[in-house]
Design a protein around this motif. Structure first.
Motif, PDB file in Angstrom:
ATOM      1  N   LEU A  40     -13.398 -13.983   5.961  1.00 34.73           N
ATOM      2  CA  LEU A  40     -12.269 -14.390   5.007  1.00 34.73           C
ATOM      3  C   LEU A  40     -11.840 -13.118   4.091  1.00 34.73           C
ATOM      4  O   LEU A  40     -10.909 -12.967   3.865  1.00 34.73           O
ATOM      5  N   VAL A  41     -12.355 -11.887   4.286  1.00 32.51           N
ATOM      6  CA  VAL A  41     -12.113 -10.563   3.685  1.00 32.51           C
ATOM      7  C   VAL A  41     -11.112 -10.089   4.629  1.00 32.51           C
ATOM      8  O   VAL A  41     -10.060  -9.650   4.148  1.00 32.51           O
ATOM      9  N   CYS A  42     -11.580  -9.715   5.869  1.00 32.37           N
ATOM     10  CA  CYS A  42     -11.015  -9.081   6.835  1.00 32.37           C
ATOM     11  C   CYS A  42     -10.440 -10.182   7.783  1.00 32.37           C
ATOM     12  O   CYS A  42     -11.123 -10.682   8.864  1.00 32.37           O
ATOM     13  N   GLN A  43      -9.242 -10.711   7.453  1.00 27.77           N
ATOM     14  CA  GLN A  43      -9.090 -12.261   8.163  1.00 27.77           C
ATOM     15  C   GLN A  43      -8.782 -12.072   9.635  1.00 27.77           C
ATOM     16  O   GLN A  43      -8.582 -13.079  10.292  1.00 27.77           O
ATOM     17  N   ASP A  53     -18.560  -6.249   3.372  1.00 29.90           N
ATOM     18  CA  ASP A  53     -19.891  -6.722   2.762  1.00 29.90           C
ATOM     19  C   ASP A  53     -20.116  -8.223   2.540  1.00 29.90           C
ATOM     20  O   ASP A  53     -21.390  -8.644   3.214  1.00 29.90           O
ATOM     21  N   LEU A  54     -19.414  -9.102   2.479  1.00 26.75           N
ATOM     22  CA  LEU A  54     -19.627 -10.553   2.677  1.00 26.75           C
ATOM     23  C   LEU A  54     -19.958 -10.889   4.234  1.00 26.75           C
ATOM     24  O   LEU A  54     -20.818 -11.783   4.316  1.00 26.75           O
ATOM     25  N   ARG A  56     -21.589  -9.016   6.216  1.00 31.61           N
ATOM     26  CA  ARG A  56     -22.779  -8.522   6.449  1.00 31.61           C
ATOM     27  C   ARG A  56     -23.839  -9.555   5.906  1.00 31.61           C
ATOM     28  O   ARG A  56     -24.715 -10.085   6.338  1.00 31.61           O
ATOM     29  N   ASP A  57     -23.554  -9.958   4.572  1.00 29.62           N
ATOM     30  CA  ASP A  57     -24.333 -11.048   3.983  1.00 29.62           C
ATOM     31  C   ASP A  57     -24.328 -12.326   4.623  1.00 29.62           C
ATOM     32  O   ASP A  57     -25.393 -12.812   4.612  1.00 29.62           O
ATOM     33  N   LEU A  58     -23.236 -12.824   5.033  1.00 30.06           N
ATOM     34  CA  LEU A  58     -23.242 -13.999   5.781  1.00 30.06           C
ATOM     35  C   LEU A  58     -24.184 -13.882   7.320  1.00 30.06           C
ATOM     36  O   LEU A  58     -24.508 -14.886   7.664  1.00 30.06           O
ATOM     37  N   GLU A  61     -27.435 -14.397   6.144  1.00 27.02           N
ATOM     38  CA  GLU A  61     -27.509 -15.738   5.779  1.00 27.02           C
ATOM     39  C   GLU A  61     -27.701 -16.617   7.328  1.00 27.02           C
ATOM     40  O   GLU A  61     -28.426 -17.676   7.224  1.00 27.02           O
TER      41      GLU A  61
ATOM     42  N   ARG B  28      -3.806 -14.767   1.703  1.00 30.33           N
ATOM     43  CA  ARG B  28      -5.248 -14.477   0.862  1.00 30.33           C
ATOM     44  C   ARG B  28      -5.858 -15.693   0.083  1.00 30.33           C
ATOM     45  O   ARG B  28      -6.864 -15.676  -0.319  1.00 30.33           O
ATOM     46  N   ILE B  30      -7.039 -18.692   0.178  1.00 33.37           N
ATOM     47  CA  ILE B  30      -7.449 -19.927   0.753  1.00 33.37           C
ATOM     48  C   ILE B  30      -8.205 -20.996  -0.086  1.00 33.37           C
ATOM     49  O   ILE B  30      -8.834 -20.860  -1.223  1.00 33.37           O
ATOM     50  N   TYR B 135     -15.099 -14.923  -1.938  1.00 35.02           N
ATOM     51  CA  TYR B 135     -14.917 -14.091  -0.866  1.00 35.02           C
ATOM     52  C   TYR B 135     -14.064 -12.664  -1.475  1.00 35.02           C
ATOM     53  O   TYR B 135     -13.736 -11.722  -0.623  1.00 35.02           O
TER      54      TYR B 135
END
Lengths: 149, 176
Positions: A40-43, A53-54, A56-58, A61, B28, B30, B135
């Protein structure tokens, strides 16, 4: 008959072999699952590829979930519950998304139908019989002009 | 002119309208699947007093705001003035969720720029953030008396968003 059975068996055995190999490592499963999830960050990237980062975290997870015995489906549900359908590259087929899935096919069919109709109509016009009485008049006037001195 | 000849023009106009509507939307932003659902459970250490913990259920009975922020987040600085202003109005309690941050950095940041939060908790590994579907920091959640998320703002709060989007929702929920 025997040949058909033999080929079927060969095909099925290949499939089972591939299945056991793909269950092999946790890493591979994590990659498989995260390749199907949108970051969702780099769509424009999947969670598997993204350096965010997100992401990597996911990935971590997902790894924990798979390691603790959760199925790939449960991992997907986990993601959708938190981030919505947008996280899946394949949104579920529901009333809300039916146009997303069928839209292109419907438009293509419509275009094809219009195209065919135009072709048929043009074809019919070409085959229109030449009006015979006009032809007769034309022939008469031609022969008459030849007779005249 | 035959009406049938206008069909392609009609289709074009429809497409143009759809494009005009679609291009105005921000990809962006969402939509959150958590709207109207219970806020995810959390039990986190307090920022100023890590020995003490705070539970999301502590806020039951109140309409409150959860603001997800971090000292490393540049956009959070953009919204800070608006957030301070909002907290001064004492409309509702504001809880700060310090996301994937170092305690020292967070405390320094609040000391330097001001502390708009009634309560502050630390989400060191970001797992509570994941449960909230965070996010992009900052994100702000409006939660009702029964602990359900009713509204979410993605990105920095601005005076316009507070006045036009947030306040009406707050008033509505507090009236209930």
């Amino acid at each position: 008959m025997r040949r058909i059975l033999l080929s079927l068996l060969l095909i099925l055995s290949g499939h089972t072999f591939a299945a056991t190999v793909s269950e092999a490592t946790l890493d591979q499963r994590v990659t498989e699952v995260t390749e199907q999830l949108r970051c969702l960050v780099c769509q424009n990237e999947s969670i598997a590829e993204s350096q965010a980062d997100l992401a990597r975290d996911l990935r971590g997870e997902v790894r924990n979930m798979l390691a603790s015995g959760k199925s790939e489906d449960e991992v997907r549900q986990f993601m959708v519950a938190r981030y919505g359908n947008f996280v899946l590259y394949d949104p579920p087929f529901r009333v809300a998304t039916v146009f997303l899935w069928l839209g292109p096919a419907i438009l293509a069919l419509l275009a094809l139908a219009m195209f065919v109709r135009t072709l048929v109509r043009r074809g019919r016009e070409k085959q229109a019989p030449i009006q015979t009485d006009l032809m007769e008049q034309a022939r008469k006037s031609l022969t008459q002009s030849e007779d005249r001195p | 002119m035959k009406t049938r000849a206008l069909i392609p023009l009609g289709i074009f106009v429809v497409l143009l309208v759809l494009l005009a509507w679609g291009m105005r939307r921000d990809p962006r932003m969402i939509p959150s699947p958590l709207i109207d659902k219970p806020a995810p459970a959390f039990t986190l250490a307090k920022l100023h007093d890590p020995e003490k913990i705070m539970n999301v259920t502590d806020m039951r009975g109140q309409v409150w705001l959860l603001n997800v922020w971090a000292s490393w987040c540049v956009s959070c600085r953009d919204e800070h003035a608006t957030l301070l202003e909002l907290s001064r109005r004492k409309l509702l309690p504001i809880v700060g969720l310090d996301y994937k941050d170092k305690r020292e950095d967070a405390l320094d940041w609040l000391d330097s720029f001001g502390n708009p939060y009634d309560y502050s908790v630390m989400d060191k590994d970001g797992r509570v953030g994941i449960d909230f579907g965070v996010y992009g920091v900052p994100e702000t959640f409006l939660i009702d008396r029964q602990g359900r998320i009713r509204f979410k703002i993605i990105g920095p709060l601005t005076p316009e968003r507070v006045t036009h989007d947030l306040i009406p929702h707050i008033k509505e929920l507090q009236g209930a």
